[in-house]
Design an enzyme around this catalytic site. Structure first.
Site, PDB file in Angstrom:
ATOM      1  CG  HIS A  24       9.310  50.051  18.694  1.00 44.81           C
ATOM      2  ND1 HIS A  24       9.387  48.750  17.923  1.00 44.81           N
ATOM      3  CD2 HIS A  24       9.315  51.061  17.839  1.00 44.81           C
ATOM      4  CE1 HIS A  24       9.237  49.292  16.621  1.00 44.81           C
ATOM      5  NE2 HIS A  24       9.200  50.653  16.649  1.00 44.81           N
ATOM      6  CG  HIS A  78       7.133  56.518   8.599  1.00 42.44           C
ATOM      7  ND1 HIS A  78       6.056  56.382   9.114  1.00 42.44           N
ATOM      8  CD2 HIS A  78       7.846  55.406   9.226  1.00 42.44           C
ATOM      9  CE1 HIS A  78       5.979  55.441  10.192  1.00 42.44           C
ATOM     10  NE2 HIS A  78       6.965  54.788  10.050  1.00 42.44           N
ATOM     11  CD  GLU A  80       7.882  54.234  14.198  1.00 43.08           C
ATOM     12  OE1 GLU A  80       7.654  53.494  13.131  1.00 43.08           O
ATOM     13  OE2 GLU A  80       7.969  53.422  15.571  1.00 43.08           O
ATOM     14  CG  ASP A  82      12.173  55.697  13.131  1.00 47.26           C
ATOM     15  OD1 ASP A  82      11.121  56.095  13.285  1.00 47.26           O
ATOM     16  OD2 ASP A  82      12.655  54.469  12.836  1.00 47.26           O
ATOM     17  CG  HIS A 145       5.735  50.390   9.814  1.00 51.15           C
ATOM     18  ND1 HIS A 145       5.686  50.040  11.343  1.00 51.15           N
ATOM     19  CD2 HIS A 145       6.252  51.262   9.746  1.00 51.15           C
ATOM     20  CE1 HIS A 145       6.356  50.853  11.679  1.00 51.15           C
ATOM     21  NE2 HIS A 145       6.829  51.893  10.851  1.00 51.15           N
ATOM     22  CG  ASP A 164       9.975  52.395   8.450  1.00 51.08           C
ATOM     23  OD1 ASP A 164      11.298  52.754   8.819  1.00 51.08           O
ATOM     24  OD2 ASP A 164       9.023  52.703   9.472  1.00 51.08           O
ATOM     25  CE1 TYR A 192      13.682  48.276   9.798  1.00 51.68           C
ATOM     26  CE2 TYR A 192      12.231  47.649   8.292  1.00 51.68           C
ATOM     27  CZ  TYR A 192      12.704  48.578   9.094  1.00 51.68           C
ATOM     28  OH  TYR A 192      12.069  49.865   9.069  1.00 51.68           O
ATOM     29  CG  HIS A 225      15.621  52.141   9.644  1.00 56.98           C
ATOM     30  ND1 HIS A 225      16.017  53.092  10.578  1.00 56.98           N
ATOM     31  CD2 HIS A 225      14.473  52.345   9.680  1.00 56.98           C
ATOM     32  CE1 HIS A 225      15.073  53.556  11.103  1.00 56.98           C
ATOM     33  NE2 HIS A 225      13.984  52.802  10.581  1.00 56.98           N
TER      34      HIS A 225
HETATM   35 FE1  FEO Z   1       8.482  53.197  11.196  1.00 56.27          FE
HETATM   36 FE2  FEO Z   1      11.704  53.374  10.987  1.00 56.27          FE
HETATM   37  O1  FEO Z   1      10.051  53.947  11.495  1.00 56.27           O
END
Ligand code: FEO
Length: 397
Positions: A24, A78, A80, A82, A145, A164, A192, A225
């Site tokens: 994104h 989380h 999101e 991903d 976040h 994250d 990041y 990640h």
């Molecule tokens: Fe906020 Fe890695 O997603």
């Protein structure tokens, strides 16, 4: 990639995405990973899932350790996509006894997947769940976040599954911090932070204080990640403290785009002035540098200096892109100014100055604009402005 044991009975079972290049708007030129963690205990528990196209990697990795149908709890730190993209397929396959998440997580899961029938168990900061030999404590991190975000702390193992936070977009065959080059690891962690978390810096400061107050002993940080911090968790905590305080070095970034190289000549002259004062200068042509790499350089810079020619009474499009992106990330405590060439109307410098002021950047001694092509004297004035910015940086150090 095969599962890897992180601690006794705790396995990395995620997926490596070697090919992603855009996240994104953030350039992920070395890919990323979607980390998920399986805890083998009386209550088999999966922490987070992966991006939807990688669901088979996750299922294969879990199957190498246990039958996925034996999983009792799914923790969604989380929502999101991903991390939660594979949640619907995992729930269908596993039929977990509980889907554990924050209150905002439950709302977000329902908003994404429209399945109010899932066996939600809502937890809040301080709540613990007994898995058998291991205890999980949850820490909500609203707006770090997303509103739903939370962390999971495995007390007996002193392991923080950090969602994250503390992550990096870096696809590797290694899973641990001590298996890769520390300099490169910290670079990816900084990129990041600069592109995902910078705007939440005050909340990062509160989180670090809160973790200390709660007395959590942490010897391993497992983000969702990138690499797991098992040998150097202190390094990333220290880096987050520095970045979230927005502490800057004696460094300036000159970011510019140019039509016919006049603005470029001005950029180089400004850089000369800064360098004369001993300032570390980075010159970033927006045609050659991605917005997310620019933000990485801004993270520890004291000065943001912008250059653009005037085009159609405005600024050049790459500069508009950067300003939109940078404004959202809210860099703080910077100084700067704008410069650029023009033909007849010359609005660009004023527009960039206004954008800097809107970001609370302290403007150093006005701005500099030049009609069509700079003269030798004009370039001397640019260098002088750079030198003044350099002195200001040194004064504030
Ligand atoms: Fe906020 Fe890695 O997603």
């Amino acid at each position: 990639m095969q599962p890897v044991e992180v601690k006794k009975g705790i396995y990395w079972v995620g997926a490596v995405d070697w090919n992603i290049r855009d996240f994104h708007g953030y350039s992920t030129l070395k890919g990323t990973t979607y980390n998920a963690y399986l805890v083998v205990d009386e209550k088999m528990t999966l922490f987070d899932t992966v991006k939807k196209p990688f669901v088979n990697d996750l299922i294969c990795n879990i199957s190498r350790i246990v039958d996925p149908k034996k999983i009792d709890y799914l923790v969604v730190n989380h929502v999101e996509m991903d991390h939660s993209g594979a949640v619907p397929e995992i729930i269908d396959l596993v039929q977990p006894e509980k889907v554990i998440c924050s209150a905002m997580g439950k709302t977000a899961l329902i908003d994404h997947y429209h399945r109010e029938d899932w066996p939600f168990e809502v937890v809040e900061t301080g709540k613990t769940i007994d898995l058998g030999s291991k205890t999980v404590q949850f820490i909500e991190t609203r707006m770090l976040h997303w509103p739903d975000s939370m962390l999971s702390y495995l007390k007996e193992d002193r392991l923080l599954i950090s969602s994250d936070a503390f992550g990096q977009h870096w696809a590797t065959s290694q899973r641990f911090d001590d298996e890769v080059d520390m300099h490169e690891l910290l670079f990816h962690a900084a990129k990041y932070y600069a592109n995902i978390l910078l705007l939440f810096s005050p909340l990062v400061q509160k989180l670090l204080a809160n973790v200390q107050k709660m007395g959590l002993e942490i010897d391993t940080i497992a983000p969702d990640h990138g690499l797991i911090w098992r040998s150097h968790p202190g390094k990333i905590i220290e880096a987050y403290d520095t970045w979230s305080k927005q502490q800057a070095a004696n460094k300036a970034v000159i970011i510019y785009d140019t039509m016919w190289q006049s603005t470029e000549k001005m950029a180089f002259a400004v850089a000369d002035g800064l360098a004369q004062e001993g300032i570390d200068v980075k010159i970033l042509n927006l045609k050659l540098n991605h917005r997310s790499d620019v933000m990485t350089e801004i993270l520890d810079a004291k000065a943001i200096i912008l250059g653009s020619s005037t085009l159609n009474n405005g600024i050049l499009p790459p500069m508009a892109d950067l300003l939109c992106y940078m404004k959202g990330l809210r860099p703080a405590g910077k100084i700067g100014f704008a410069f650029g060439s023009y033909g007849w109307s010359g609005e660009a410098v004023k527009l960039m100055t206004e954008a800097l002021e809107a970001m609370k950047v302290k403007i150093v001694d006005g701005a500099m604009k030049v009609k069509f092509a700079p003269t030798h004297d004009d370039l001397k004035k640019c260098a002088e402005l750079g030198r003044k910015a350099g002195l200001e940086i040194k004064n504030q150090a």
